[in-house]
Design a protein around this motif. Structure first.
Motif, short mmCIF file in Angstrom:
data_model
loop_
_atom_site.label_atom_id
_atom_site.label_comp_id
_atom_site.label_asym_id
_atom_site.label_seq_id
_atom_site.Cartn_x
_atom_site.Cartn_y
_atom_site.Cartn_z
N CYS A 238 25.17 27.77 39.25
CA CYS A 238 26.12 28.80 39.67
C CYS A 238 25.46 30.17 39.57
O CYS A 238 24.71 30.46 38.63
N HIS B 121 26.98 32.86 39.03
CA HIS B 121 27.67 33.73 38.08
C HIS B 121 26.91 33.75 36.76
O HIS B 121 26.22 34.71 36.45
N LEU B 122 26.95 32.63 36.03
CA LEU B 122 26.24 32.59 34.74
C LEU B 122 25.39 31.33 34.59
O LEU B 122 24.96 31.00 33.49
N GLY B 123 25.17 30.63 35.68
CA GLY B 123 24.18 29.55 35.67
C GLY B 123 24.68 28.16 35.33
O GLY B 123 23.87 27.25 35.14
N CYS B 124 25.99 27.96 35.22
CA CYS B 124 26.49 26.61 34.95
C CYS B 124 26.13 25.67 36.11
O CYS B 124 25.97 26.12 37.25
N CYS C 123 32.77 25.42 40.22
CA CYS C 123 32.10 25.65 38.93
C CYS C 123 33.09 25.38 37.79
O CYS C 123 34.17 25.98 37.76
N CYS D 70 32.88 26.28 34.75
CA CYS D 70 32.88 27.30 33.70
C CYS D 70 33.94 28.38 33.93
O CYS D 70 34.79 28.62 33.08
N HIS D 71 33.91 29.02 35.09
CA HIS D 71 34.87 30.11 35.33
C HIS D 71 35.54 29.99 36.69
O HIS D 71 36.14 30.94 37.18
N GLY D 72 35.37 28.85 37.32
CA GLY D 72 36.15 28.55 38.52
C GLY D 72 35.62 29.07 39.85
O GLY D 72 36.33 28.99 40.86
N SER D 73 34.40 29.58 39.90
CA SER D 73 33.88 30.00 41.21
C SER D 73 33.79 28.79 42.13
O SER D 73 33.50 27.68 41.68
N PRO E 57 34.50 34.36 40.08
CA PRO E 57 33.74 35.61 39.82
C PRO E 57 32.32 35.66 40.40
O PRO E 57 31.73 36.74 40.40
S1 FES Z 1 29.16 30.21 35.58
FE1 FES Z 1 30.11 29.53 37.37
S2 FES Z 1 31.81 30.76 37.54
FE2 FES Z 1 30.87 31.47 35.77
#
Ligand code: FES
Length: 172
Positions: free
Chosen positions: A99, A101-104, A117, A119-122, A134
């Protein structure tokens, strides 16, 4: 004037045959030295080239034959940690599974036909384009080559982008 036999022996010049022998010897030794230097330099360049080729080969992942992919499908390629997406127009793009955003790690949701994603729903579409923040950047992608119908992906460096563009895809 006549010299004594002892003095005559002392002032006699060095024999030309002896000088020629040493000249030959030096010539041979210098040639051997130059050959060795050339061999060492050649070996260094050759091994560097081999190392680069090996490195390149290590970063190339085969993702199967193009005929094994249906348009509009997404397939995980675990050994390369990417997704091979065969888009609706038959072109291919290899997407990073990380991802932006933060790499998940982002799984493909077959029902929703999107990457979601955990982690935070992207969410991202099949081209990697952001559908839901996000995350603000599309998924990174890897260069793909088609060789005799075989998909080869260079995973050495994921390519970042601000938007999807068809130039990021390959087709037969
Ligand atoms: S790591 Fe994917 S939305 Fe934050």
């Amino acid at each position: 004037m006549k010299h004594s036999p002892v003095l005559e022996k002392q002032i006699q010049p060095e024999k030309p045959r002896r000088r020629t022998f040493f000249a030959w010897l030096w010539g041979i030794l210098l040639s051997v030295a130059f050959l060795e230097i050339g061999w060492v330099v050649g070996t260094i360049f050759k091994s560097r080239k081999q190392r680069e080729e090996t490195k390149r080969a290590l970063h190339l992942v085969e993702a199967g034959m193009i005929q094994n992919y249906e348009p509009g499908t997404v397939s995980a390629v675990p050994e390369g940690q990417f997704y091979m997406c065969c888009l609706n127009d038959g072109s291919f793009i290899a997407l990073s599974r990380n991802c932006t955003h933060l790499g998940c790690s982002v799984p493909w949701d077959e029902k929703k036909q999107t990457f979601v994603c955990p982690c935070h729903g992207s969410t991202f579409d099949q081209t990697g384009k952001v559908l839901t923040p996000p995350a603000i950047r599309p998924l990174d992608y890897f260069p793909v080559r088609i060789e005799n119908g075989l998909l080869r992906v260079d995973i050495s460096t994921p390519l970042k982008r601000q938007a999807f563009d068809p130039s990021q895809t390959v087709r037969m």
